[in-house]
Design a protein around this motif. Structure first.
Motif, PDB file in Angstrom:
ATOM      1  N   ILE A   6       0.837  -1.202   0.000  1.00  0.00           N
ATOM      2  CA  ILE A   6       0.000   0.000   0.000  1.00  0.00           C
ATOM      3  C   ILE A   6       0.872   1.252   0.000  1.00  0.00           C
ATOM      4  O   ILE A   6       0.617   2.202  -0.749  1.00  0.00           O
ATOM      5  CB  ILE A   6      -0.988  -0.009   1.189  1.00  0.00           C
ATOM      6  N   VAL A   7       1.910   1.250   0.807  1.00  0.00           N
ATOM      7  CA  VAL A   7       2.828   2.390   0.845  1.00  0.00           C
ATOM      8  C   VAL A   7       3.500   2.580  -0.517  1.00  0.00           C
ATOM      9  O   VAL A   7       3.537   3.691  -1.053  1.00  0.00           O
ATOM     10  CB  VAL A   7       3.882   2.211   1.969  1.00  0.00           C
ATOM     11  N   ALA A  61      -2.708  -4.186 -14.391  1.00  0.00           N
ATOM     12  CA  ALA A  61      -1.257  -3.973 -14.454  1.00  0.00           C
ATOM     13  C   ALA A  61      -0.689  -3.757 -13.055  1.00  0.00           C
ATOM     14  O   ALA A  61       0.398  -4.255 -12.728  1.00  0.00           O
ATOM     15  CB  ALA A  61      -0.938  -2.776 -15.352  1.00  0.00           C
ATOM     16  N   MET A  62      -1.428  -3.036 -12.215  1.00  0.00           N
ATOM     17  CA  MET A  62      -0.964  -2.814 -10.843  1.00  0.00           C
ATOM     18  C   MET A  62      -0.955  -4.119 -10.054  1.00  0.00           C
ATOM     19  O   MET A  62      -0.029  -4.362  -9.268  1.00  0.00           O
ATOM     20  CB  MET A  62      -1.833  -1.760 -10.153  1.00  0.00           C
ATOM     21  N   VAL A  82      -3.817  -3.266  -4.057  1.00  0.00           N
ATOM     22  CA  VAL A  82      -4.204  -2.570  -5.287  1.00  0.00           C
ATOM     23  C   VAL A  82      -5.638  -2.066  -5.183  1.00  0.00           C
ATOM     24  O   VAL A  82      -5.941  -0.933  -5.577  1.00  0.00           O
ATOM     25  CB  VAL A  82      -4.009  -3.469  -6.526  1.00  0.00           C
ATOM     26  N   MET A  83      -6.525  -2.875  -4.636  1.00  0.00           N
ATOM     27  CA  MET A  83      -7.928  -2.455  -4.512  1.00  0.00           C
ATOM     28  C   MET A  83      -8.055  -1.231  -3.595  1.00  0.00           C
ATOM     29  O   MET A  83      -8.832  -0.308  -3.880  1.00  0.00           O
ATOM     30  CB  MET A  83      -8.801  -3.599  -3.976  1.00  0.00           C
ATOM     31  N   VAL A  84      -7.296  -1.208  -2.510  1.00  0.00           N
ATOM     32  CA  VAL A  84      -7.330  -0.066  -1.596  1.00  0.00           C
ATOM     33  C   VAL A  84      -6.857   1.198  -2.318  1.00  0.00           C
ATOM     34  O   VAL A  84      -7.513   2.247  -2.273  1.00  0.00           O
ATOM     35  CB  VAL A  84      -6.461  -0.335  -0.337  1.00  0.00           C
ATOM     36  N   VAL A  85      -5.726   1.116  -2.991  1.00  0.00           N
ATOM     37  CA  VAL A  85      -5.159   2.288  -3.649  1.00  0.00           C
ATOM     38  C   VAL A  85      -6.017   2.698  -4.862  1.00  0.00           C
ATOM     39  O   VAL A  85      -6.297   3.891  -5.044  1.00  0.00           O
ATOM     40  CB  VAL A  85      -3.688   2.033  -4.066  1.00  0.00           C
ATOM     41  N   LYS A  98     -10.042   6.364  -7.274  1.00  0.00           N
ATOM     42  CA  LYS A  98     -11.379   6.527  -7.850  1.00  0.00           C
ATOM     43  C   LYS A  98     -12.179   7.532  -7.015  1.00  0.00           C
ATOM     44  O   LYS A  98     -12.874   8.397  -7.546  1.00  0.00           O
ATOM     45  CB  LYS A  98     -12.092   5.177  -7.903  1.00  0.00           C
ATOM     46  N   ALA A  99     -12.079   7.428  -5.688  1.00  0.00           N
ATOM     47  CA  ALA A  99     -12.779   8.361  -4.802  1.00  0.00           C
ATOM     48  C   ALA A  99     -12.268   9.789  -4.992  1.00  0.00           C
ATOM     49  O   ALA A  99     -13.052  10.743  -4.976  1.00  0.00           O
ATOM     50  CB  ALA A  99     -12.618   7.918  -3.356  1.00  0.00           C
ATOM     51  N   LEU A 100     -10.966   9.955  -5.208  1.00  0.00           N
ATOM     52  CA  LEU A 100     -10.406  11.291  -5.451  1.00  0.00           C
ATOM     53  C   LEU A 100     -10.951  11.893  -6.738  1.00  0.00           C
ATOM     54  O   LEU A 100     -11.231  13.093  -6.807  1.00  0.00           O
ATOM     55  CB  LEU A 100      -8.882  11.224  -5.535  1.00  0.00           C
ATOM     56  N   ARG A 101     -11.067  11.080  -7.769  1.00  0.00           N
ATOM     57  CA  ARG A 101     -11.566  11.574  -9.052  1.00  0.00           C
ATOM     58  C   ARG A 101     -13.022  12.004  -8.962  1.00  0.00           C
ATOM     59  O   ARG A 101     -13.435  12.948  -9.629  1.00  0.00           O
ATOM     60  CB  ARG A 101     -11.395  10.510 -10.139  1.00  0.00           C
ATOM     61  N   LYS A 102     -13.788  11.295  -8.151  1.00  0.00           N
ATOM     62  CA  LYS A 102     -15.209  11.648  -7.998  1.00  0.00           C
ATOM     63  C   LYS A 102     -15.388  12.881  -7.114  1.00  0.00           C
ATOM     64  O   LYS A 102     -16.357  13.599  -7.269  1.00  0.00           O
ATOM     65  CB  LYS A 102     -15.984  10.480  -7.381  1.00  0.00           C
TER      66      LYS A 102
END
Length: 192
Positions: free
Chosen positions: A51-52, A118-119, A179-182, A187-191
């Motif tokens: 995650i880091v 890819a991530m 990957v799902m967390v990041v 996605k939340a930032l874009r919204k």
């Protein structure tokens, strides 16, 4: 652009310092969730480090792990079994130093793509690379100091059975979760 760059804006020395300190604390907390295994414990360290790395990028992610290792070497109880410089030369030191590559590779991939598949591939690759120093170190240590241990003169199947295979499924799950967390955060930032 990494998740943290998108979330925090312009990079300043203060922000980077706070990220390194916060990231190393996050890894230290994750290390305390430990299931005793032989020869190394099963922890959430790799999840936190992925995650880091995915969030901070290659260089800052690797630097965060270096800070974590220095904290442990200084005696802070950040490792799964406490903290001391002895951990950095013991049988699990290869995994500890391999954490730097784990964060770097995950961050390297995250700097270049936002594609979830890819991530995930990059996080899985980083997790596999971790086993190279993790397995090589105790074998080299044993040979260098003529230490008798289960890893000395072990066959490839023994190494696979005790040092690698018990952790693969968990590492794959942790890579996907990281990957799902990041990706979810991006996605939340874009919204927002």
């Amino acid at each position: 652009m990494t998740f943290m760059q998108a979330a925090t804006g312009a990079d300043t020395l203060l922000k980077k310092t706070l990220m390194v300190v916060g990231g190393s604390m996050f890894i230290a907390i994750a290390a305390q969730f430990s299931v005793p295994f032989i020869p190394v414990p099963l922890t959430l360290q790799t999840l936190a480090i992925l995650i880091v790395g995915l969030s901070f990028g290659s260089r800052l992610g690797a630097l965060t792990v270096v800070a974590y290792l220095l904290e442990g070497a200084a005696g802070l109880p950040v490792f799964a079994n406490g903290g001391s410089a002895a951990a950095l030369v013991g049988p699990t030191a290869g995994f500890l130093f391999g954490f730097i590559a784990l964060a770097y590779i995950a961050g390297f991939v995250a700097e270049r793509t936002t594609n979830v598949f890819a991530m995930i591939g990059g996080a899985l690759l980083a997790s596999v690379v971790l086993y190279i120093p993790g397995v090589a170190w105790p074998m080299a240590l044993a040979e260098m100091f003529a230490i008798e241990g289960k890893w000395v003169a072990s066959s490839a199947s023994t190494i696979w059975t005790y040092w690698v295979s018990p952790f693969l499924l968990g590492d794959a799950v942790k890579a996907i979760l990281a990957v799902m967390v990041v990706a979810g955060g991006m996605k939340a930032l874009r919204k927002g």
